[in-house]
Design an enzyme around this catalytic site. Structure first.
Site, PDB file in Angstrom:
ATOM      1  N   CYS A   2       0.838  -1.194   0.000  1.00  0.00           N
ATOM      2  CA  CYS A   2       0.000   0.000   0.000  1.00  0.00           C
ATOM      3  C   CYS A   2       0.879   1.252   0.000  1.00  0.00           C
ATOM      4  O   CYS A   2       1.901   1.297   0.677  1.00  0.00           O
ATOM      5  CB  CYS A   2      -0.952   0.101   1.177  1.00  0.00           C
ATOM      6  N   TRP A  74      -2.533  -2.880  -1.657  1.00  0.00           N
ATOM      7  CA  TRP A  74      -2.191  -4.300  -1.724  1.00  0.00           C
ATOM      8  C   TRP A  74      -3.081  -4.947  -0.673  1.00  0.00           C
ATOM      9  O   TRP A  74      -2.918  -4.708   0.524  1.00  0.00           O
ATOM     10  CB  TRP A  74      -0.718  -4.526  -1.405  1.00  0.00           C
ATOM     11  N   GLU A 495       8.519 -15.343  -9.960  1.00  0.00           N
ATOM     12  CA  GLU A 495       7.757 -14.117  -9.717  1.00  0.00           C
ATOM     13  C   GLU A 495       7.530 -13.301 -10.983  1.00  0.00           C
ATOM     14  O   GLU A 495       6.508 -12.636 -11.113  1.00  0.00           O
ATOM     15  CB  GLU A 495       8.341 -13.282  -8.580  1.00  0.00           C
TER      16      GLU A 495
HETATM   17  O1  M6R Z   1      12.827  -5.264   1.099  1.00  0.00           O
HETATM   18  P1  M6R Z   1      13.355  -6.615   1.432  1.00  0.00           P
HETATM   19  O2  M6R Z   1      14.714  -6.866   0.906  1.00  0.00           O
HETATM   20  O3  M6R Z   1      13.284  -6.906   2.914  1.00  0.00           O
HETATM   21  O4  M6R Z   1      12.377  -7.637   0.721  1.00  0.00           O
HETATM   22  C1  M6R Z   1      12.470  -9.011   0.957  1.00  0.00           C
HETATM   23  C2  M6R Z   1      11.634  -9.781  -0.026  1.00  0.00           C
HETATM   24  O5  M6R Z   1      10.295  -9.463   0.111  1.00  0.00           O
HETATM   25  C3  M6R Z   1      12.062  -9.510  -1.471  1.00  0.00           C
HETATM   26  O6  M6R Z   1      13.405  -9.821  -1.672  1.00  0.00           O
HETATM   27  C4  M6R Z   1      11.214 -10.353  -2.443  1.00  0.00           C
HETATM   28  O7  M6R Z   1      11.497 -11.702  -2.283  1.00  0.00           O
HETATM   29  C5  M6R Z   1      11.466  -9.876  -3.879  1.00  0.00           C
HETATM   30  N1  M6R Z   1      10.218  -9.716  -4.569  1.00  0.00           N
HETATM   31  C6  M6R Z   1      12.282 -10.835  -4.665  1.00  0.00           C
HETATM   32  O8  M6R Z   1      12.498 -10.411  -5.950  1.00  0.00           O
END
Ligand code: M6R
Length: 615
Positions: A2, A74, A495
């Site tokens: 969001c 979201w 993804e």
């Molecule tokens: O902002 P962050 O690095 O903490 O995010 C962690 C994961 O949510 C993030 O790496 C997610 O897996 C990505 N979409 C991967 O491409």
């Protein structure tokens, strides 16, 4: 998860809100909406889906005003419907509120409000908060700026959960109120205008002077001034910061997608992650942000690395790198498991949480749990003003610049660079000689050029990607530090293209995975010229014996792979501890091109959001 944008000033609010929402769309894109204050009433427009749908709705039914709030959603509580789109209103219909976060006790509060005769239009937790604020305004009958702030304060004292909110009231023009707890909110300071946003990228085109609000702070914003206080009613100190990057950094430029732009930014982002941190004279890395003396670092006998998704994959890769360079045992823990696992840690365990956004709820929870146990807990973050960056006991910034594409790319390689710097620093305090340190530094300094050279393989990779784009399942395999890279390659593909993919250590093939191998299932092997090259080749042979197509990522000059594999991509040579930074790049490009070939929205894959601020 969001995004919020608010504006108050002398200009029309709508263009600012819409531009900001477009820049925050990476945070969620289930629905979007705006509410503007105009001539004593509030007008809202909402749409399910992308910001483009909202723009179309507004084109058909224009809306005006110089004060407004907006939201891109979201979905957490309540499905993806028009009714659940923000902004939400109170019982009187005179108040509008947008929210990023989760009100955990919303069911109880909703029942209490229902018993008082309130009627709800949505299934969201947010609408409950709007009703609480509205009830407090109406109850006090104080339709002034102070009255609205007090009403927000009263409502927030009743809620359990997280929030970044912006509120306006039709009877109280000239003021917009924001507050945060657990979800980011930044105030942008302009000349005769102010902004609220979940992320500076939404407002950096208008101002670079900002105040990052702290948890439990409330800001009353007018065109010419703002006042910050706390939920408990006391005043609050604040600091005005200047945003490091310009509006250009959050534009796609000439690239068709942010993901591609960010993949191509890696020579620079890697250079920036190393900048000023390598000392040839002392043959070591300088990481002042750790705020630890060499004696303290020397006492560290174990490291725990934690993160989610791609950040967890960098932790897994870091385990190999740090153990190799510093000979310190490293353990990786998925952040969402950390606080429930009760990991045994002794006094000299040093904990790092890794997060691009610095806002990931699970990673933040791991940080807090580790600190609660009394461990020094450091952050490796990209977003400098993030909650993790602020709550950790020190750390290292990635300096990768804004990453907008939902798929993490440049942040991953920056994380690997930082973990290598850490390995060098700790290694030099222990067994690495001056000469060894110098060699590592000179190898690291070559990285940006090697990455640029790897990017030159793009057209070749695109060709291979198109060839396999219709496959329904992929296997990714690698050994040692390239095993987590296999996992990262599989995650990227899943993804971006929604194709089933999994990453394994190559040797695991024969323990079960090989059952999946057939003529339709391509295997991607990361098989550089390293100590386990021959072992990888044996595993490739096993796949080929079962007619599985094989794409191999090898090292320049390799001739063996081409003889047994269907397609080979050769990356520049680098020492084992740096190879993952190069080997992941073809995998990023491979997923990107497959996603594009399949017509997927690679920057905003379905069901995902860039920062996951709920558990
Ligand atoms: O902002 P962050 O690095 O903490 O995010 C962690 C994961 O949510 C993030 O790496 C997610 O897996 C990505 N979409 C991967 O491409």
């Amino acid at each position: 998860m969001c995004g919020i944008v608010g504006y108050i000033g002398r200009a029309e609010a709508l263009p600012v809100l819409m531009d900001g929402l477009r820049r925050l769309e990476y945070r969620g894109y289930d629905s979007a909406g705006v509410a503007l204050l105009n001539g004593g009433s509030i007008e809202s427009r909402k749409a399910v889906g992308r910001i483009a749908n909202l723009a179309e709705a507004i084109q058909q039914n224009p809306v005006h005003g110089k004060t407004g709030i907006s939201h891109t959603r979201w979905a957490t509580h309540g499905g993806v419907t028009f009714e659940n789109a923000h902004p939400h209103s109170d019982q009187s219909g005179r108040l509008a509120l947008v929210h990023n976060g989760v009100i955990e006790n919303y069911q109880t509060l909703r029942e209490q409000l229902l018993a008082k005769g309130h009627q709800f239009k949505s299934q969201t937790d947010t609408e409950v908060l709007a009703h609480l604020v509205g009830e407090a305004v109406d109850g006090a009958g104080n339709r002034t700026k102070a009255g609205l702030v007090e009403a927000v304060r009263m409502a927030l004292r009743q809620v359990i959960g997280t929030y970044g909110i912006a509120v306006i009231h039709a009877d109280i023009p000239g003021v917009m109120v924001g507050a945060r707890r657990g979800s980011p909110l930044v105030l942008g300071i302009g000349r005769d205008e102010h902004f609220l946003a979940s992320d500076v990228s939404a407002i950096v085109a208008h101002t670079r002077e900002v105040v990052y609000l702290n948890d439990y702070e409330i800001v009353a914003v007018e065109a010419e001034r703002f006042d910050i206080s706390t939920v408990s009613g006391s005043g609050a100190d604040f600091q005005v910061s200047t945003v490091e990057f310009s509006a250009d950094a959050v534009d796609k430029g000439t690239f068709p997608h942010y993901m591609l732009k960010e993949i191509y930014e890696q020579p620079n982002s890697i250079r920036d992650a190393m900048r000023g941190r390598l000392s040839s004279e002392e043959a070591t890395a300088k990481l002042g942000g750790l705020e630890m003396t060499n004696a303290q670092l020397r006492a560290v006998d174990r490291i725990v690395l934690s993160g989610c998704g791609t950040a967890f994959h960098s932790a897994l890769t870091g385990e190999y790198i740090i153990e190799n360079l510093a000979h310190i045992p490293v353990e990786c823990e998925i952040a969402s498991e950390f606080r429930y696992r009760n990991l045994p840690m002794d006094r000299d365990t040093l904990v790092f949480v890794i997060s691009q956004s610095g806002e990931t709820a699970d990673t933040l929870a791991a940080l807090r749990e580790s600190q609660r146990k009394g461990h020094r807990t450091l952050g490796i973050c990209n977003n400098v003003a993030s909650t993790i960056a602020r709550e950790s006991d020190g750390g290292v910034y990635m300096h990768a610049g804004p990453e907008i594409g939902v798929a993490a790319t440049k942040s991953f390689t920056s994380q690997l660079v930082i973990l290598t710097l850490l390995g060098l620093l700790l290694g030099r305090i222990r067994h690495l000689s001056h000469a060894e340190g110098r060699t590592i530094i000179s190898e690291m300094e070559k990285l940006p050029d090697l990455v640029a050279k790897t990017l030159e393989l793009d057209a070749e990779i695109e060709k291979v990607a198109r060839k396999y784009a219709r496959a329904n399942n992929f296997l990714f395999m690698g050994r040692q530090a390239n095993y987590p890279i296999a996992m990262e390659g599989a995650l990227k593909l899943k993804e971006i293209s929604y194709i089933s993919a999994s990453g394994y250590p190559s040797a695991e093939l024969k323990h079960g995975v090989i059952a999946l191998v057939n003529e339709e299932t391509p295997s991607v092997f990361i098989a550089p010229q390293d100590a386990v090259f021959d072992k990888n080749v044996s595993n490739i042979e096993e796949v080929k014996a079962r007619k599985g197509p094989v794409i191999a990522i090898g090292t320049e000059g390799d001739t063996a792979l081409a003889k047994i594999c269907d397609d080979v991509i050769l990356i520049p040579h680098a020492p084992d501890y740096l190879t993952p930074i190069l080997s992941v790049i073809p995998l990023q490009l491979f997923s990107y091109h497959i996603g594009v070939a399949l017509g997927c929205d690679v920057d905003k894959p379905r069901n995902l959001a860039k920062s996951v601020t709920v558990e």
